[in-house]
Design a protein around this motif. Structure first.
Motif, PDB file in Angstrom:
ATOM      1  N   HIS A  17       0.823  -1.214   0.000  1.00  0.00           N
ATOM      2  CA  HIS A  17       0.000   0.000   0.000  1.00  0.00           C
ATOM      3  C   HIS A  17       0.857   1.265   0.000  1.00  0.00           C
ATOM      4  O   HIS A  17       0.761   2.072  -0.906  1.00  0.00           O
ATOM      5  CB  HIS A  17      -0.957   0.018   1.193  1.00  0.00           C
ATOM      6  CG  HIS A  17      -1.814   1.236   1.229  1.00  0.00           C
ATOM      7  ND1 HIS A  17      -1.637   2.227   2.158  1.00  0.00           N
ATOM      8  CD2 HIS A  17      -2.835   1.634   0.434  1.00  0.00           C
ATOM      9  CE1 HIS A  17      -2.526   3.185   1.941  1.00  0.00           C
ATOM     10  NE2 HIS A  17      -3.261   2.844   0.904  1.00  0.00           N
ATOM     11  N   CYS A  18       1.737   1.403   0.991  1.00  0.00           N
ATOM     12  CA  CYS A  18       2.506   2.653   1.130  1.00  0.00           C
ATOM     13  C   CYS A  18       3.946   2.542   0.630  1.00  0.00           C
ATOM     14  O   CYS A  18       4.670   3.524   0.609  1.00  0.00           O
ATOM     15  CB  CYS A  18       2.486   3.140   2.567  1.00  0.00           C
ATOM     16  SG  CYS A  18       3.480   2.140   3.701  1.00  0.00           S
ATOM     17  N   GLN A  19       4.371   1.358   0.231  1.00  0.00           N
ATOM     18  CA  GLN A  19       5.698   1.081  -0.310  1.00  0.00           C
ATOM     19  C   GLN A  19       6.857   1.286   0.671  1.00  0.00           C
ATOM     20  O   GLN A  19       8.008   1.389   0.257  1.00  0.00           O
ATOM     21  CB  GLN A  19       5.975   1.898  -1.589  1.00  0.00           C
ATOM     22  CG  GLN A  19       5.291   1.358  -2.826  1.00  0.00           C
ATOM     23  CD  GLN A  19       3.793   1.566  -2.817  1.00  0.00           C
ATOM     24  OE1 GLN A  19       3.339   2.671  -2.612  1.00  0.00           O
ATOM     25  NE2 GLN A  19       3.044   0.512  -3.016  1.00  0.00           N
ATOM     26  N   CYS A  20       6.572   1.328   1.979  1.00  0.00           N
ATOM     27  CA  CYS A  20       7.684   1.391   2.931  1.00  0.00           C
ATOM     28  C   CYS A  20       8.262  -0.013   3.115  1.00  0.00           C
ATOM     29  O   CYS A  20       7.611  -1.009   2.824  1.00  0.00           O
ATOM     30  CB  CYS A  20       7.241   1.983   4.266  1.00  0.00           C
ATOM     31  SG  CYS A  20       6.284   0.874   5.319  1.00  0.00           S
ATOM     32  N   ARG A  21       9.499  -0.098   3.560  1.00  0.00           N
ATOM     33  CA  ARG A  21      10.116  -1.386   3.848  1.00  0.00           C
ATOM     34  C   ARG A  21       9.516  -1.936   5.137  1.00  0.00           C
ATOM     35  O   ARG A  21       9.365  -1.217   6.124  1.00  0.00           O
ATOM     36  CB  ARG A  21      11.626  -1.247   4.019  1.00  0.00           C
ATOM     37  CG  ARG A  21      12.341  -0.824   2.776  1.00  0.00           C
ATOM     38  CD  ARG A  21      12.610  -2.011   1.910  1.00  0.00           C
ATOM     39  NE  ARG A  21      13.229  -1.569   0.663  1.00  0.00           N
ATOM     40  CZ  ARG A  21      13.303  -2.328  -0.392  1.00  0.00           C
ATOM     41  NH1 ARG A  21      12.855  -3.555  -0.377  1.00  0.00           N
ATOM     42  NH2 ARG A  21      13.859  -1.865  -1.482  1.00  0.00           N
ATOM     43  N   ILE A  22       9.175  -3.211   5.133  1.00  0.00           N
ATOM     44  CA  ILE A  22       8.600  -3.844   6.317  1.00  0.00           C
ATOM     45  C   ILE A  22       9.751  -4.421   7.129  1.00  0.00           C
ATOM     46  O   ILE A  22      10.319  -5.452   6.786  1.00  0.00           O
ATOM     47  CB  ILE A  22       7.593  -4.931   5.922  1.00  0.00           C
ATOM     48  CG1 ILE A  22       6.491  -4.325   5.045  1.00  0.00           C
ATOM     49  CG2 ILE A  22       7.008  -5.583   7.169  1.00  0.00           C
ATOM     50  CD1 ILE A  22       5.586  -5.350   4.404  1.00  0.00           C
ATOM     51  N   VAL A  23      10.095  -3.728   8.204  1.00  0.00           N
ATOM     52  CA  VAL A  23      11.224  -4.127   9.037  1.00  0.00           C
ATOM     53  C   VAL A  23      10.749  -4.966  10.221  1.00  0.00           C
ATOM     54  O   VAL A  23      11.447  -5.850  10.681  1.00  0.00           O
ATOM     55  CB  VAL A  23      12.011  -2.890   9.520  1.00  0.00           C
ATOM     56  CG1 VAL A  23      13.167  -3.287  10.407  1.00  0.00           C
ATOM     57  CG2 VAL A  23      12.512  -2.102   8.319  1.00  0.00           C
ATOM     58  N   GLY A  24       9.536  -4.717  10.694  1.00  0.00           N
ATOM     59  CA  GLY A  24       8.977  -5.480  11.806  1.00  0.00           C
ATOM     60  C   GLY A  24       8.203  -6.687  11.305  1.00  0.00           C
ATOM     61  O   GLY A  24       8.482  -7.227  10.234  1.00  0.00           O
ATOM     62  N   HIS A  25       7.211  -7.092  12.072  1.00  0.00           N
ATOM     63  CA  HIS A  25       6.438  -8.283  11.730  1.00  0.00           C
ATOM     64  C   HIS A  25       5.574  -8.076  10.498  1.00  0.00           C
ATOM     65  O   HIS A  25       5.411  -8.978   9.695  1.00  0.00           O
ATOM     66  CB  HIS A  25       5.560  -8.716  12.908  1.00  0.00           C
ATOM     67  CG  HIS A  25       6.365  -9.207  14.059  1.00  0.00           C
ATOM     68  ND1 HIS A  25       6.968 -10.434  14.052  1.00  0.00           N
ATOM     69  CD2 HIS A  25       6.690  -8.633  15.227  1.00  0.00           C
ATOM     70  CE1 HIS A  25       7.618 -10.602  15.173  1.00  0.00           C
ATOM     71  NE2 HIS A  25       7.476  -9.520  15.907  1.00  0.00           N
ATOM     72  N   GLY A  26       4.973  -6.918  10.347  1.00  0.00           N
ATOM     73  CA  GLY A  26       4.107  -6.675   9.210  1.00  0.00           C
ATOM     74  C   GLY A  26       2.839  -7.520   9.283  1.00  0.00           C
ATOM     75  O   GLY A  26       2.561  -8.184  10.271  1.00  0.00           O
ATOM     76  N   VAL A  27       2.065  -7.463   8.202  1.00  0.00           N
ATOM     77  CA  VAL A  27       0.790  -8.160   8.113  1.00  0.00           C
ATOM     78  C   VAL A  27       0.715  -8.823   6.750  1.00  0.00           C
ATOM     79  O   VAL A  27       1.064  -8.207   5.737  1.00  0.00           O
ATOM     80  CB  VAL A  27      -0.382  -7.153   8.265  1.00  0.00           C
ATOM     81  CG1 VAL A  27      -1.720  -7.826   8.044  1.00  0.00           C
ATOM     82  CG2 VAL A  27      -0.352  -6.482   9.626  1.00  0.00           C
ATOM     83  N   GLU A  28       0.260 -10.060   6.727  1.00  0.00           N
ATOM     84  CA  GLU A  28       0.064 -10.753   5.459  1.00  0.00           C
ATOM     85  C   GLU A  28      -1.412 -11.114   5.332  1.00  0.00           C
ATOM     86  O   GLU A  28      -2.004 -11.693   6.238  1.00  0.00           O
ATOM     87  CB  GLU A  28       0.907 -12.021   5.390  1.00  0.00           C
ATOM     88  CG  GLU A  28       0.746 -12.758   4.081  1.00  0.00           C
ATOM     89  CD  GLU A  28       1.565 -14.036   4.001  1.00  0.00           C
ATOM     90  OE1 GLU A  28       1.457 -14.725   2.990  1.00  0.00           O
ATOM     91  OE2 GLU A  28       2.300 -14.337   4.969  1.00  0.00           O
TER      92      GLU A  28
END
Length: 80
Positions: free
Chosen positions: A42-53
């Protein structure tokens, strides 16, 4: 010394990351994240933490997941 595969810096404190059968060499966590971290769809930031799938799509947070897929409201929530 080893050369970073992202920036090309030849650094005496480089390190290797072994992932999915491949070996990567970096001189910093910044370069490792640039090469290896998934990108929020969505926002194109790098997912460094757990994130959501959700259904094989990766997002940095529940807000971004819901913005793309309204069904995500039932599946994921941000920690309150």
């Amino acid at each position: 010394m080893a050369t970073c595969e992202v920036c090309g810096n030849d650094y005496d404190m480089s390190f290797e990351v072994h992932a999915q059968g491949a070996v990567h060499t970096f001189d910093s966590f910044e370069c490792a994240i640039t090469r290896m971290a998934p990108v929020c769809e969505h926002c194109q930031c790098r997912i460094v933490g757990h994130g959501v799938e959700v259904d094989g799509h990766f997002y940095c947070c529940a807000h971004c997941a819901r913005a793309v897929d309204p069904r995500a409201a039932e599946l994921v929530t941000d920690r309150a």
